[in-house]
Structure formats: structure tokens, C-alpha cells
Scaffold this motif. Structure first.
Motif, PDB file in Angstrom:
ATOM      1  N   PRO A 290       0.796  -1.236   0.000  1.00 10.52           N
ATOM      2  CA  PRO A 290       0.000   0.000   0.000  1.00 10.52           C
ATOM      3  C   PRO A 290       0.830   1.289   0.000  1.00 10.52           C
ATOM      4  N   LEU A 291       2.163   1.198   0.130  1.00 12.39           N
ATOM      5  CA  LEU A 291       2.964   2.421   0.158  1.00 12.39           C
ATOM      6  C   LEU A 291       2.914   3.136  -1.181  1.00 12.39           C
ATOM      7  N   GLY A 292       3.077   2.399  -2.259  1.00 11.56           N
ATOM      8  CA  GLY A 292       3.004   2.960  -3.607  1.00 11.56           C
ATOM      9  C   GLY A 292       1.844   2.362  -4.381  1.00 11.56           C
ATOM     10  N   LYS A 293       1.921   2.476  -5.708  1.00 10.12           N
ATOM     11  CA  LYS A 293       0.864   1.927  -6.560  1.00 10.12           C
ATOM     12  C   LYS A 293       1.372   0.788  -7.440  1.00 10.12           C
ATOM     13  N   ASP A 294       2.627   0.360  -7.220  1.00  7.97           N
ATOM     14  CA  ASP A 294       3.185  -0.788  -7.945  1.00  7.97           C
ATOM     15  C   ASP A 294       3.161  -0.572  -9.456  1.00  7.97           C
ATOM     16  N   THR A 295       3.488   0.662  -9.894  1.00 12.23           N
ATOM     17  CA  THR A 295       3.511   0.950 -11.328  1.00 12.23           C
ATOM     18  C   THR A 295       4.822   0.535 -11.989  1.00 12.23           C
ATOM     19  N   GLY A 296       5.765   0.037 -11.196  1.00 13.04           N
ATOM     20  CA  GLY A 296       7.041  -0.403 -11.743  1.00 13.04           C
ATOM     21  C   GLY A 296       7.823  -1.149 -10.684  1.00 13.04           C
ATOM     22  N   PRO A 297       8.988  -1.690 -11.032  1.00 12.05           N
ATOM     23  CA  PRO A 297       9.822  -2.393 -10.063  1.00 12.05           C
ATOM     24  C   PRO A 297      10.286  -1.458  -8.948  1.00 12.05           C
ATOM     25  N   THR A 298      10.619  -2.029  -7.805  1.00 11.13           N
ATOM     26  CA  THR A 298      11.192  -1.237  -6.724  1.00 11.13           C
ATOM     27  C   THR A 298      12.662  -0.958  -7.036  1.00 11.13           C
ATOM     28  N   PRO A 299      13.280   0.016  -6.354  1.00 14.84           N
ATOM     29  CA  PRO A 299      14.710   0.253  -6.584  1.00 14.84           C
ATOM     30  C   PRO A 299      15.569  -0.986  -6.378  1.00 14.84           C
ATOM     31  N   TYR A 300      15.249  -1.803  -5.369  1.00  9.28           N
ATOM     32  CA  TYR A 300      16.029  -3.024  -5.162  1.00  9.28           C
ATOM     33  C   TYR A 300      15.761  -4.052  -6.256  1.00  9.28           C
ATOM     34  N   ASP A 301      14.534  -4.083  -6.794  1.00 10.66           N
ATOM     35  CA  ASP A 301      14.272  -4.945  -7.943  1.00 10.66           C
ATOM     36  C   ASP A 301      15.175  -4.566  -9.112  1.00 10.66           C
ATOM     37  N   LEU A 302      15.324  -3.254  -9.339  1.00 13.58           N
ATOM     38  CA  LEU A 302      16.161  -2.797 -10.444  1.00 13.58           C
ATOM     39  C   LEU A 302      17.631  -3.140 -10.195  1.00 13.58           C
ATOM     40  N   LEU A 303      18.057  -3.061  -8.912  1.00 15.09           N
ATOM     41  CA  LEU A 303      19.425  -3.444  -8.580  1.00 15.09           C
ATOM     42  C   LEU A 303      19.650  -4.924  -8.876  1.00 15.09           C
ATOM     43  N   LEU A 304      18.694  -5.765  -8.476  1.00 15.98           N
ATOM     44  CA  LEU A 304      18.813  -7.193  -8.750  1.00 15.98           C
ATOM     45  C   LEU A 304      18.779  -7.464 -10.257  1.00 15.98           C
ATOM     46  N   ALA A 305      17.923  -6.723 -10.967  1.00 12.21           N
ATOM     47  CA  ALA A 305      17.848  -6.891 -12.422  1.00 12.21           C
ATOM     48  C   ALA A 305      19.180  -6.560 -13.078  1.00 12.21           C
ATOM     49  N   ALA A 306      19.844  -5.501 -12.602  1.00 10.84           N
ATOM     50  CA  ALA A 306      21.146  -5.129 -13.158  1.00 10.84           C
ATOM     51  C   ALA A 306      22.169  -6.234 -12.933  1.00 10.84           C
ATOM     52  N   LEU A 307      22.187  -6.785 -11.728  1.00 17.40           N
ATOM     53  CA  LEU A 307      23.134  -7.854 -11.439  1.00 17.40           C
ATOM     54  C   LEU A 307      22.800  -9.110 -12.244  1.00 17.40           C
ATOM     55  N   GLY A 308      21.515  -9.448 -12.315  1.00 16.34           N
ATOM     56  CA  GLY A 308      21.124 -10.642 -13.065  1.00 16.34           C
ATOM     57  C   GLY A 308      21.430 -10.517 -14.544  1.00 16.34           C
ATOM     58  N   ALA A 309      21.107  -9.354 -15.138  1.00 10.69           N
ATOM     59  CA  ALA A 309      21.378  -9.151 -16.561  1.00 10.69           C
ATOM     60  C   ALA A 309      22.862  -9.201 -16.842  1.00 10.69           C
ATOM     61  N   CYS A 310      23.644  -8.565 -15.994  1.00 10.54           N
ATOM     62  CA  CYS A 310      25.093  -8.556 -16.184  1.00 10.54           C
ATOM     63  C   CYS A 310      25.663  -9.967 -16.069  1.00 10.54           C
ATOM     64  N   THR A 311      25.162 -10.734 -15.112  1.00 14.85           N
ATOM     65  CA  THR A 311      25.626 -12.111 -14.929  1.00 14.85           C
ATOM     66  C   THR A 311      25.325 -12.947 -16.167  1.00 14.85           C
ATOM     67  N   SER A 312      24.096 -12.862 -16.660  1.00 21.80           N
ATOM     68  CA  SER A 312      23.702 -13.635 -17.836  1.00 21.80           C
ATOM     69  C   SER A 312      24.515 -13.241 -19.065  1.00 21.80           C
ATOM     70  N   MET A 313      24.708 -11.925 -19.274  1.00 23.31           N
ATOM     71  CA  MET A 313      25.487 -11.459 -20.417  1.00 23.31           C
ATOM     72  C   MET A 313      26.936 -11.942 -20.342  1.00 23.31           C
ATOM     73  N   THR A 314      27.510 -11.888 -19.145  1.00 22.63           N
ATOM     74  CA  THR A 314      28.903 -12.310 -18.974  1.00 22.63           C
ATOM     75  C   THR A 314      29.056 -13.795 -19.295  1.00 22.63           C
TER      76      THR A 314
ATOM     77  N   ALA B 206      32.142 -19.928 -11.804  1.00 16.56           N
ATOM     78  CA  ALA B 206      33.217 -19.028 -11.380  1.00 16.56           C
ATOM     79  C   ALA B 206      33.193 -17.730 -12.183  1.00 16.56           C
ATOM     80  N   ILE B 207      32.914 -17.829 -13.464  1.00 16.95           N
ATOM     81  CA  ILE B 207      32.868 -16.637 -14.323  1.00 16.95           C
ATOM     82  C   ILE B 207      31.713 -15.728 -13.921  1.00 16.95           C
ATOM     83  N   ALA B 208      30.614 -16.294 -13.434  1.00 16.68           N
ATOM     84  CA  ALA B 208      29.448 -15.493 -13.053  1.00 16.68           C
ATOM     85  C   ALA B 208      29.809 -14.439 -12.007  1.00 16.68           C
ATOM     86  N   GLY B 209      30.740 -14.772 -11.129  1.00 14.83           N
ATOM     87  CA  GLY B 209      31.155 -13.823 -10.094  1.00 14.83           C
ATOM     88  C   GLY B 209      32.075 -12.736 -10.589  1.00 14.83           C
TER      89      GLY B 209
END
Length: 339
Positions: free
Chosen positions: A230-254, A316-319
Motif C-alpha cells: 500500500p505504500l506505492g501503486k506498484d507501477t514499476g519495479p522497486t529500486p532493489y528490484d532494479l538493482l537485482l535486475a542489473a546484477l542478473g542481466a550482467c551475470t547472464s550477459m557475462t 566461477a565466471i558469473a562472479g
């Protein structure tokens, strides 16, 4: 219509196409502009006057912010991103909103327009309005001008009507607009920001869609962020979601880059991530001994005919992905007030 006008067809976000015209200078192009209007005659005068000053103008009849953004995308892909956004009537509301989504915007001009969003800091604003406008009252111009930050200017179009129907009024508005725009463009010969510079520019601004909603412009890409109900309206990911998305995308690309370089039979990579705050006493190998710390769990699924040795090497490369290394390194964040 003159030979300097070229017909352009723009794809619309909701389907179909939008007919537009591109007014080109006879000589070198100093900058590009977008003009969203409600009067073809007045818009043609403005565009041709600006073309005479070295500006290429993409003009079309629309009041849709998505059309303005698509027009900017077209110019960016085929020529150069627009640095000037001009909106007549309700087209002014569209360019005001678009200025927060087009990172290259240096100046915004509204002509007999309703009040709208305030352009980003350091974006020059020119408000032009006819005091006798019977369609959009002069009070709209006053609200916009007072709320906007400097640099800003106001020009009264005395005696003009809403559509600038009198050619003399359109010519006057065009001449003043051209002179004002010239003051807010780089000097001739100044190199434009490179694609690499724009790619690393991220702008975050508040959205009117939700109390904590945010619009994110990353280069030419648009994202949103918000807090969940109820704090927001859930119109997009949370800042921590975006942080996780950045790490996940970078890991997959690498992993994909490594697999291609080593010619490994890796068909698909999937990365699941979870963030939590845990007690330091629950972490055996952490430097922090007391209080809470952040933990990110990363689970990687590798599909393909891989040997155990290849899977271990990929783990090992993922890290070693750049975002992973940034999160583990010392990071200096410099924060200052703008304007």
C-alpha cells in the motif's frame, strides 16, 4: 510548400503511422528540433524560419507525448537527436512531458499551450502566449512560467489568436522563436555528445502516476520504478528490484560472452535473484560482526550439454561480471544539488 520540406512517415506506439514533414536548411544543420502543432499553416512558417537559421525541424500535428518521443527516436536513429522541442496548443503539453524522456533536450518552447510538466533542470524554456487567446487562457502561460526554473523567458503574442491565423503573427512568433533558440544552442562547430556519453546518462524524475512513482530515462530507453501497494501503486519495479535486475542481466550477459568465446554448448541462461537483510551473526564469512547486512542470493540455471567442469567454470565466471565486481568494490557516490 517549399523544396526544403521532406515527407516523413512515423510509426505510432499504438499502431498505424503519423504523417510528418522534415524542414531542412539549405546549408549545414546546426541542430534538430521537433514541432508538435495544431495549425499546419503556422507550423510551416515556424519550421521554415528555423530552417533558415540552420535548424532542421520535424513537424507533425499531434498532442500525444508518445508521438513526440517517437519523432525524437526517428531523428536520433537517422540523423541526430533533437535538442529543441516546440509545442503549439495541446502539443505544448506533449513536448513538456517529452522533455523528461528525451535526454538530449536543451530547450523547450510552448506556443499558446496549456500548462504542463516543468522541464528538467537546466533546460531552457520559452513560453509564448497571446493574451487574447480565446481557446487557452493566458493564465496557463502564467502558471507554467512561474513554476519553471531558470533559464526561462516569456513572450506575449499581442493581437494573435490561438492558431496564429494571421501570417504576420505567425512570422513574428517564428522570428522571435528562432532568435531565442539560437541563444540556447551550442556554438557552431561544438561537437554533440557522443552515443557513448548518452548511453551512460541516466535521468530519474518523479511521475504523476503514483505518489512514489519514478520515470527513468537511460540513454534512449524508458523505465519506471515505484513502491508496492500500500505504500506505492506498484507501477514499476522497486529500486532493489532494479538493482537485482542489473546484477542478473550482467551475470547472464557475462556467461553468454564467455560461452561464445570458448565455444561452449550453452543454450540458455536463467538467473534468479533475491535480496534480504540478515543478522550479521547469521553470516559466517562476513566482516560485519554486529547488526544487519545485505545478502543477495543468486541462483543460475544453465541449459545445454555441458560437462561438470564447464558448469563449474561458468559458475566461477558469473562472479566476475562488472556489476558483481562493482557491488563488491569500494564505490564513491558524489551527490550535489543541481540548479
Amino acid at each position: 510548400m517549399t523544396d526544403s520540406m521532406v515527407a516523413v512517415e512515423l510509426d505510432r506506439s499504438r499502431g498505424g503511422s503519423l504523417e510528418a514533414l522534415l524542414a531542412l536548411p539549405s546549408g549545414e544543420v546546426r541542430a534538430y528540433a521537433v514541432l508538435a502543432h495544431r495549425s499546419a499553416a503556422a507550423a510551416a512558417v515556424i519550421a521554415e524560419t528555423l530552417a533558415g537559421s540552420g535548424l532542421a525541424v520535424l513537424l507533425f500535428e499531434s498532442t500525444d507525448v508518445e508521438d513526440v518521443v517517437r519523432a525524437a527516436d526517428h531523428l536520433r536513429a537517422n540523423f541526430e537527436a533533437p535538442s529543441v522541442l516546440i509545442g503549439h496548443s495541446a502539443g505544448g503539453v506533449a513536448v513538456l512531458a517529452a522533455s523528461r524522456r528525451i535526454a538530449e533536450t536543451r530547450a523547450v518552447v510552448t506556443v499558446n499551450a496549456p500548462s504542463g510538466e516543468i522541464p528538467p533542470a537546466h533546460t531552457a524554456l520559452l513560453v509564448m502566449h497571446a493574451p487574447t487567446d480565446q481557446v487557452v487562457g493566458i493564465q496557463h502561460a502564467g502558471h507554467l512560467f512561474v513554476a519553471a526554473r531558470h533559464p526561462k523567458s516569456f513572450i506575449a503574442l499581442d493581437g494573435a489568436d490561438h492558431l496564429l491565423s494571421d501570417p504576420a503573427d505567425a512570422a513574428y512568433a517564428a522570428a522571435v522563436l528562432a532568435a531565442w533558440v539560437a541563444r540556447h544552442l551550442p556554438a557552431a562547430g561544438t561537437p554533440a555528445p557522443s552515443a557513448a556519453e548518452l548511453a551512460h546518462r541516466v535521468v530519474v524524475t518523479e511521475s504523476a502516476d503514483a505518489p512514489y512513482g519514478q520515470r527513468i530515462t537511460a540513454g534512449r530507453h524508458q523505465l519506471t520504478a515505484d513502491e508496492p501497494v500500500p505504500l506505492g501503486k506498484d507501477t514499476g519495479p522497486t529500486p532493489y528490484d532494479l538493482l537485482l535486475a542489473a546484477l542478473g542481466a550482467c551475470t547472464s550477459m557475462t556467461l553468454r560472452m564467455y560461452a561464445e568465446r570458448k565455444q561452449l554448448p550453452l543454450r540458455q541462461v536463467s538467473v534468479q535473484l533475491r535480496h534480504a537483510r540478515i543478522h550479521a551473526t547469521d553470516c559466517e564469512n562476513c566482516e560485519t560482526a554486529v547488526g544487519l547486512l545485505d545478502r543477495i542470493d543468486v541462483r543460475i540455471q544453465l541449459d545445454g550439454d555441458l560437462t561438470d567442469e564447464q558448469r563449474d567454470r561458468l559458475l566461477a565466471i558469473a562472479g566476475k561480471c562488472p556489476v558483481h565486481r562493482t557491488l563488491h568494490s569500494e564505490v564513491q557516490i558524489r551527490t550535489s544539488l543541481d540548479g
